[in-house]
Design a protein around this motif. Structure first.
Motif, PDB file in Angstrom:
ATOM      1  N   ASN A  11       0.808  -1.221   0.000  1.00  0.00           N
ATOM      2  CA  ASN A  11       0.000   0.000   0.000  1.00  0.00           C
ATOM      3  C   ASN A  11       0.845   1.278   0.000  1.00  0.00           C
ATOM      4  N   GLN A  12       2.115   1.120  -0.389  1.00  0.00           N
ATOM      5  CA  GLN A  12       3.021   2.268  -0.522  1.00  0.00           C
ATOM      6  C   GLN A  12       3.159   3.090   0.765  1.00  0.00           C
ATOM      7  N   ILE A  13       3.041   2.411   1.910  1.00  0.00           N
ATOM      8  CA  ILE A  13       3.345   3.056   3.192  1.00  0.00           C
ATOM      9  C   ILE A  13       4.857   2.998   3.389  1.00  0.00           C
ATOM     10  N   VAL A  14       5.465   4.111   3.707  1.00  0.00           N
ATOM     11  CA  VAL A  14       6.913   4.117   3.938  1.00  0.00           C
ATOM     12  C   VAL A  14       7.223   3.273   5.176  1.00  0.00           C
ATOM     13  N   TYR A  15       8.048   2.250   4.973  1.00  0.00           N
ATOM     14  CA  TYR A  15       8.386   1.324   6.058  1.00  0.00           C
ATOM     15  C   TYR A  15       9.907   1.222   6.151  1.00  0.00           C
ATOM     16  N   VAL A  16      10.447   1.538   7.332  1.00  0.00           N
ATOM     17  CA  VAL A  16      11.897   1.469   7.539  1.00  0.00           C
ATOM     18  C   VAL A  16      12.175   0.423   8.622  1.00  0.00           C
ATOM     19  N   PRO A  17      12.901  -0.644   8.289  1.00  0.00           N
ATOM     20  CA  PRO A  17      13.111  -1.744   9.244  1.00  0.00           C
ATOM     21  C   PRO A  17      14.038  -1.354  10.385  1.00  0.00           C
ATOM     22  N   GLU A  51      20.059   4.441  -2.185  1.00  0.00           N
ATOM     23  CA  GLU A  51      20.879   3.971  -3.299  1.00  0.00           C
ATOM     24  C   GLU A  51      20.545   2.537  -3.698  1.00  0.00           C
ATOM     25  N   ASP A  52      20.389   1.654  -2.695  1.00  0.00           N
ATOM     26  CA  ASP A  52      20.177   0.239  -2.997  1.00  0.00           C
ATOM     27  C   ASP A  52      18.704  -0.169  -3.047  1.00  0.00           C
ATOM     28  N   GLY A  53      17.816   0.741  -2.621  1.00  0.00           N
ATOM     29  CA  GLY A  53      16.406   0.366  -2.555  1.00  0.00           C
ATOM     30  C   GLY A  53      15.503   1.094  -3.523  1.00  0.00           C
ATOM     31  N   THR A  54      16.080   1.873  -4.440  1.00  0.00           N
ATOM     32  CA  THR A  54      15.268   2.624  -5.395  1.00  0.00           C
ATOM     33  C   THR A  54      15.171   1.880  -6.720  1.00  0.00           C
ATOM     34  N   LYS A  55      13.952   1.693  -7.166  1.00  0.00           N
ATOM     35  CA  LYS A  55      13.700   1.014  -8.442  1.00  0.00           C
ATOM     36  C   LYS A  55      12.503   1.678  -9.102  1.00  0.00           C
ATOM     37  N   ASP A  56      12.685   2.057 -10.353  1.00  0.00           N
ATOM     38  CA  ASP A  56      11.623   2.731 -11.109  1.00  0.00           C
ATOM     39  C   ASP A  56      11.108   3.966 -10.373  1.00  0.00           C
ATOM     40  N   GLY A  57      12.026   4.659  -9.716  1.00  0.00           N
ATOM     41  CA  GLY A  57      11.670   5.885  -9.027  1.00  0.00           C
ATOM     42  C   GLY A  57      11.014   5.708  -7.671  1.00  0.00           C
ATOM     43  N   ALA A  86      18.020  -1.480   2.822  1.00  0.00           N
ATOM     44  CA  ALA A  86      18.803  -1.811   4.015  1.00  0.00           C
ATOM     45  C   ALA A  86      19.375  -3.223   3.925  1.00  0.00           C
ATOM     46  N   ASN A  87      18.556  -4.152   3.479  1.00  0.00           N
ATOM     47  CA  ASN A  87      19.009  -5.544   3.405  1.00  0.00           C
ATOM     48  C   ASN A  87      20.115  -5.724   2.376  1.00  0.00           C
ATOM     49  N   ILE A  88      19.974  -5.092   1.230  1.00  0.00           N
ATOM     50  CA  ILE A  88      20.987  -5.237   0.191  1.00  0.00           C
ATOM     51  C   ILE A  88      22.289  -4.558   0.593  1.00  0.00           C
ATOM     52  N   ALA A  89      22.209  -3.360   1.154  1.00  0.00           N
ATOM     53  CA  ALA A  89      23.425  -2.642   1.553  1.00  0.00           C
ATOM     54  C   ALA A  89      24.200  -3.419   2.611  1.00  0.00           C
ATOM     55  N   GLY A  90      23.500  -3.932   3.632  1.00  0.00           N
ATOM     56  CA  GLY A  90      24.164  -4.716   4.662  1.00  0.00           C
ATOM     57  C   GLY A  90      24.720  -6.014   4.109  1.00  0.00           C
ATOM     58  N   PHE A  91      23.938  -6.679   3.263  1.00  0.00           N
ATOM     59  CA  PHE A  91      24.366  -7.953   2.685  1.00  0.00           C
ATOM     60  C   PHE A  91      25.629  -7.782   1.850  1.00  0.00           C
ATOM     61  N   ARG A  92      25.691  -6.766   1.025  1.00  0.00           N
ATOM     62  CA  ARG A  92      26.857  -6.571   0.162  1.00  0.00           C
ATOM     63  C   ARG A  92      28.137  -6.409   0.978  1.00  0.00           C
ATOM     64  N   ARG A  93      28.053  -5.636   2.065  1.00  0.00           N
ATOM     65  CA  ARG A  93      29.268  -5.438   2.857  1.00  0.00           C
ATOM     66  C   ARG A  93      29.726  -6.744   3.494  1.00  0.00           C
ATOM     67  N   LEU A  94      28.774  -7.504   4.037  1.00  0.00           N
ATOM     68  CA  LEU A  94      29.127  -8.777   4.665  1.00  0.00           C
ATOM     69  C   LEU A  94      29.609  -9.791   3.635  1.00  0.00           C
ATOM     70  N   ALA A  95      28.904  -9.863   2.506  1.00  0.00           N
ATOM     71  CA  ALA A  95      29.269 -10.839   1.460  1.00  0.00           C
ATOM     72  C   ALA A  95      30.637 -10.534   0.874  1.00  0.00           C
ATOM     73  N   ASP A  96      30.937  -9.250   0.634  1.00  0.00           N
ATOM     74  CA  ASP A  96      32.228  -8.888   0.091  1.00  0.00           C
ATOM     75  C   ASP A  96      33.353  -9.266   1.061  1.00  0.00           C
ATOM     76  N   ALA A  97      33.125  -9.069   2.359  1.00  0.00           N
ATOM     77  CA  ALA A  97      34.137  -9.440   3.354  1.00  0.00           C
ATOM     78  C   ALA A  97      34.330 -10.957   3.382  1.00  0.00           C
ATOM     79  N   MET A  98      33.232 -11.692   3.241  1.00  0.00           N
ATOM     80  CA  MET A  98      33.327 -13.152   3.248  1.00  0.00           C
ATOM     81  C   MET A  98      34.110 -13.661   2.037  1.00  0.00           C
ATOM     82  N   VAL A  99      33.840 -13.113   0.868  1.00  0.00           N
ATOM     83  CA  VAL A  99      34.561 -13.517  -0.336  1.00  0.00           C
ATOM     84  C   VAL A  99      36.051 -13.195  -0.191  1.00  0.00           C
ATOM     85  N   ALA A 100      36.364 -12.002   0.324  1.00  0.00           N
ATOM     86  CA  ALA A 100      37.753 -11.580   0.454  1.00  0.00           C
ATOM     87  C   ALA A 100      38.529 -12.469   1.413  1.00  0.00           C
TER      88      ALA A 100
END
Length: 443
Positions: free
Chosen positions: A359-365, A412-418, A426-440
């Protein structure tokens, strides 16, 4: 079978009956699965499954004597979920509902929350099924000392730095730290949330609640709006709720509710700043602070109710996990809510979250909206390491900057089609940092 279905099947078999933990994993996995599938390094190192499993779970028995010299036995845990980006960091919770599933979910969420702050801190959570309500201060002290005797083997300033959480405040942190210092003959930043007289930081008490309002302000500013004049509904009557209410009022919002496990106090005219300050300064105990506040200023008590049936612009659930369900979400939307920001950890059920998003309610986890507490804990660690203490205004300014940075990452990570999906961001930004550290760091 899709990659998401395979993950869910595997993780469910690994953690049967741990509903809170599985809920937290599903919420994040749904948002990051496409990112995972699109990155060959992530798939090669199987980062998603590995991030879902804690690196270590420590389970111990706490034996202590009550005031009647009777032996009491409690269970304690420390879930050290991920140390990929820094020493484990997360609170301790003393509550009879504490169990392994709840602590695993909290530790999992903590990893992503800590990653979002940009600080070099990993994720953990711990606690015990000890109920401090009705206990004397001497009993609380003896329990904390017995708990630390077991926990101290597994923590340290570069290993794991616990903080407070539900029913673990400055008093309990003091008792825990005193026992650790006595055992190790070492004055170090092993715990955060300490008193100002022995290495604590300004703004730590206020940080989570203040940070929640700073996040709301950032969300509104992104839409070209201001907080002034908005009606805020707050659940809870603890540290986060009270300081969120206080900062909201200071910035011009009207806060109309607080709540506890027995019901909700509605104050339609809006609490005054001095009302909340009185409740913070004179809080008798967790059971009757709202009764005392009502006796002082009036208002309407709703027995066995949450605030979510009231008319409000912004809902700030600050009490506990899964306190706001699908029925509450429908009621809020019918009453015109436009923003939902989580002050507690996972206070909205999965169904409620989906309703808001549909319903397009702004929700911040919570992993983003309530990250202020751990952010200031991270600053306390830095101050301890440098044998310094910054001023209240310096720390508050840093808190505002950190919350703005987290907001910008979500955009930055949660915008799609405006359109912005803050949870996905939030989930993607946190995941990328953790995943990149794990790969490294390899296998």
């Amino acid at each position: 079978m899709s990659a998401y279905d395979k993950l869910e099947d595997w993780i469910s078999k690994q953690n049967p009956g741990q509903d809170e933990y599985l809920q937290a994993i599903r919420e994040i996995a749904r948002d990051v699965i496409d990112v995972y599938e699109a990155n060959e390094s992530y798939k090669k190192y199987d980062v998603l499954r590995r991030l879902c499993m804690p690196e270590r779970i420590i389970h111990f028995t706490v034996t202590w004597l009550n005031d009647n010299q009777e032996v009491e036995i409690n269970q304690g845990w420390r879930v050290q979920h991920s140390g990929l980006i820094g020493p484990y960091k997360g609170g301790l919770r003393f509550h009879p509902t504490v169990n392994e599933s709840i602590l695993k979910f909290l530790a999992f969420e903590q990893c992503f929350k800590n990653a979002l702050t940009g600080m070099p801190i990993g994720g953990a959570k711990g606690g015990a099924d000890f109920d401090p309500r009705g206990r004397s201060e001497a009993e609380v002290m003896r329990f904390c000392q017995a708990f630390m005797i077991e926990l101290q083997h597994h923590i340290g300033p570069n290993t794991d730095v616990p903080a407070g959480d539900i029913n673990v405040g400055a008093r309990e942190i003091g008792f825990l730290y005193g026992e650790y210092r006595g055992i190790h003959n070492l004055f170090s930043g092993t715990l955060t949330g300490k008193g100002l007289s022995f290495g604590g930081s300004h703004v730590r008490t206020e940080a989570t609640g203040f940070g929640l309002i700073y996040m709301l302000r950032a969300v509104l500013a992104h839409q070209g709006k201001k907080i002034n004049g908005l009606v805020l509904g707050v659940s809870g009557a603890g540290n986060v709720a009270m300081h969120a209410a206080l900062k909201g009022i200071q910035l011009g919002a009207k806060v109309i509710s607080l709540s506890n496990s027995r019901g909700c106090l509605e104050y339609p005219e809006g609490f005054r700043e001095q009302d909340i300050e009185w409740a913070i300064d004179n809080k008798p105990d967790h059971k009757n602070v709202l009764t005392a506040l009502q006796d002082k200023i009036g208002g309407t008590w709703h027995d066995n109710k949450t605030p979510w049936h009231l008319k409000m612009d912004v809902a700030l659930p600050c009490a506990t996990q899964n306190e706001l369900d699908e029925t509450d979400a429908k009621a809020l939307m019918q009453n015109g809510v436009n923003y939902v920001l989580e002050g507690a950890n996972m206070p909205c059920t999965d169904e409620a979250r989906q309703r808001f998003e549909d319903n397009q309610i702004v929700y911040v986890p919570g992993k983003a909206a309530n990250a202020g507490g751990v952010a200031i804990s991270g600053l306390e660690m830095s101050q301890n390491a440098g044998f310094q203490r910054d001023s209240f205004d310096q720390i508050d300014e840093s808190l505002q900057q950190i919350m703005q940075t987290i907001h910008d990452q979500m955009i930055e990570d949660g915008t799609k089609d405006g359109k912005v999906n803050y949870a996905r961001g939030a989930n993607i930004a946190g995941f990328r940092r953790l995943a990149d550290a794990m790969v490294a760091q390899g296998i």
